[in-house]
Design a protein around this motif. Sequence first.
Motif, short mmCIF file in Angstrom:
data_model
loop_
_atom_site.label_atom_id
_atom_site.label_comp_id
_atom_site.label_asym_id
_atom_site.label_seq_id
_atom_site.Cartn_x
_atom_site.Cartn_y
_atom_site.Cartn_z
N ASP A 339 0.82 -1.21 0.00
CA ASP A 339 0.00 0.00 0.00
C ASP A 339 0.86 1.27 0.00
OD1 ASP A 339 1.05 -0.33 2.52
OD2 ASP A 339 -0.81 0.07 3.60
N VAL A 340 2.10 1.14 -0.39
CA VAL A 340 3.01 2.29 -0.43
C VAL A 340 3.33 2.62 -1.88
CG1 VAL A 340 5.28 3.19 0.21
CG2 VAL A 340 4.01 1.74 1.81
N GLY A 341 2.99 3.85 -2.27
CA GLY A 341 3.41 4.38 -3.56
C GLY A 341 4.45 5.45 -3.32
N LEU A 342 5.48 5.48 -4.13
CA LEU A 342 6.56 6.44 -3.89
C LEU A 342 7.14 6.95 -5.19
CD1 LEU A 342 9.67 5.06 -4.39
CD2 LEU A 342 8.80 3.63 -2.55
N GLU A 343 7.77 8.12 -5.09
CA GLU A 343 8.52 8.71 -6.18
C GLU A 343 9.88 9.13 -5.63
OE1 GLU A 343 5.44 11.11 -8.88
OE2 GLU A 343 5.32 11.66 -6.75
N ASP A 361 5.82 11.23 8.80
CA ASP A 361 6.06 10.08 9.66
C ASP A 361 6.52 8.89 8.83
OD1 ASP A 361 5.97 7.96 11.45
OD2 ASP A 361 4.17 8.69 12.47
N ALA A 362 7.84 8.60 8.90
CA ALA A 362 8.37 7.46 8.14
C ALA A 362 7.80 6.14 8.65
CB ALA A 362 9.90 7.44 8.22
N GLY A 363 7.51 6.07 9.96
CA GLY A 363 6.95 4.84 10.52
C GLY A 363 5.59 4.51 9.94
N LYS A 364 4.80 5.55 9.61
CA LYS A 364 3.48 5.35 9.00
C LYS A 364 3.55 5.37 7.47
CE LYS A 364 0.92 7.24 12.93
NZ LYS A 364 -0.02 8.30 13.40
N ARG A 365 4.75 5.54 6.95
CA ARG A 365 5.01 5.53 5.51
C ARG A 365 4.20 6.58 4.77
NH1 ARG A 365 4.57 -0.28 7.22
NH2 ARG A 365 6.68 -0.53 7.99
N CYS A 366 4.15 7.74 5.36
CA CYS A 366 3.55 8.90 4.72
C CYS A 366 4.51 10.06 5.00
CB CYS A 366 2.16 9.18 5.26
SG CYS A 366 1.30 10.51 4.39
N PHE A 367 5.47 10.26 4.11
CA PHE A 367 6.57 11.18 4.42
C PHE A 367 7.28 11.63 3.16
CE2 PHE A 367 8.40 6.95 4.20
CZ PHE A 367 9.58 7.15 3.51
N ILE A 368 8.15 12.60 3.34
CA ILE A 368 9.12 12.99 2.32
C ILE A 368 10.49 12.93 2.97
CG2 ILE A 368 9.85 14.70 0.63
CD1 ILE A 368 7.11 16.02 0.91
N ALA A 369 11.44 12.28 2.31
CA ALA A 369 12.83 12.26 2.78
C ALA A 369 13.68 13.10 1.84
CB ALA A 369 13.35 10.83 2.82
N LEU A 382 12.60 11.67 -1.74
CA LEU A 382 11.67 10.56 -1.92
C LEU A 382 10.36 10.90 -1.22
CD1 LEU A 382 12.34 6.76 -1.70
CD2 LEU A 382 10.43 7.75 -0.42
N ASN A 383 9.28 10.91 -1.95
CA ASN A 383 7.96 11.14 -1.36
C ASN A 383 7.17 9.84 -1.39
OD1 ASN A 383 8.21 12.21 -4.23
ND2 ASN A 383 5.98 11.99 -4.13
N ALA A 384 6.75 9.39 -0.19
CA ALA A 384 6.00 8.14 -0.04
C ALA A 384 4.59 8.45 0.43
CB ALA A 384 6.70 7.23 0.98
#
Length: 422
Positions: A339-343, A361-369, A382-384
């Motif tokens: 359920d993770v889409g990323l660019e 929140d990287a733990g919830k996989r809704c983040f930008i690194a 990286l935006n997830a």
Amino acid sequence: MDGTYRTFVIIGGGLAGAKAAETLRKEGFGGRVILIGDEHEHPYERPPLSKGYLTGSTDREKLHVHPPAWYAGNRVELHLGQPAVRIDRAAREVRLGDGTRVPYDALLLATGAEPRRLGIPGTDLAGVHHLRRVAHADHLRGVLTGGHHDDAPLVIAGAGWIGLEVAAAARTLGVPVTVVEPDPCPLHQVLGPELGAVFTELHREHGVEFRFGTRLAAVTGDRGMVAGARTADGELLPARAVLAAIGAAPRTALAAAAGLEIAEGGGIAVDGGLRTSDPRIFAAGDAASVTLPGGADGERRRVDHWANALHSGPAAARSMLGRGRPYDRVPYFFSDQYDVGLEYSGWAPPGGYHRVVFRGDAGKRCFIAFWLDRDGRVLAGLNANTWDVAETIQALIRSGRPVDPGALTDPHLDLAALLPQP
């Protein structure tokens, strides 16, 4: 150039070659356009092969870059199932495997890449797979959807993008998966340990087992079929199938045999207009090595991703017509896993950045690194599960200006406000 060059030949039946042919016609070129592909398939896109096509949610027809009838309708001559075996630069001809000679006035090499081989005992057994072509995906899908795999998992050599996407697809289908990776985490050579830990946890939550710090040493078999895989530290893993996902090498043999310059790091060396060392020959897509934003001055890099094929094919076509501009797009990649889409935009391998900062929140996989250098310049992002920000991230990379890390991590601050103002 239309009045001088009457026959344009494209070698390569993938996305870059097909989009180049499309661009030639859109730009008004009225001469012959000939596309040569060594597969019998019409040109198709490869990303679904490790995602929806592998699980059966994407139909075969949706892989095609254009409907098959498009080529005849746009006067693009196809030579499918016929490899190009020689380029005669003096005669300006391409020789095909069946002896056919195809003349050209300008030539585009969109030859792509091929999967790297494991080079270990047992790789001749039935059940050892690679994934680059639709035929590869067909064979692997047959294994994943065939049932009877509860006690014999899929073993994947390599925890890069392809390895992880196939792992996600296999787990979606209920197939046990073990991934063997010599680095300490997935995607270590691309994203580094900070993001590697995020992907480790994501896949473990979905039942994937990892063996880090080792590699496959042999594939074992029973009556010609894969029965297991042995790691370099001696562990014997049961396996019904083994996938080699250890990267891809550019297909440069044709170019090298023709005496074209090959870049030091691999790939066909091209200038900003995607022109090779022969002014009548161009290269695009996975096979080309070009200087791109974010790297050291003069550093060539090969980008083995969908977006590069999508954009460099048309860019090369315009250069063939004498209408080109410098090809300087920021590298871009997308992936879907569970359920993770990323660019991912840019380029910041381990050793090439100073720190990573997170927005969200990287733990919830809704983040930008964001990967930053010592001066605070954004090298990659990286935006997830966070959308409509990739273009802004690329603009930050392209600007080359330091950014306050606190501003990057502040979710209440619009990223676009950090861009240089005109």
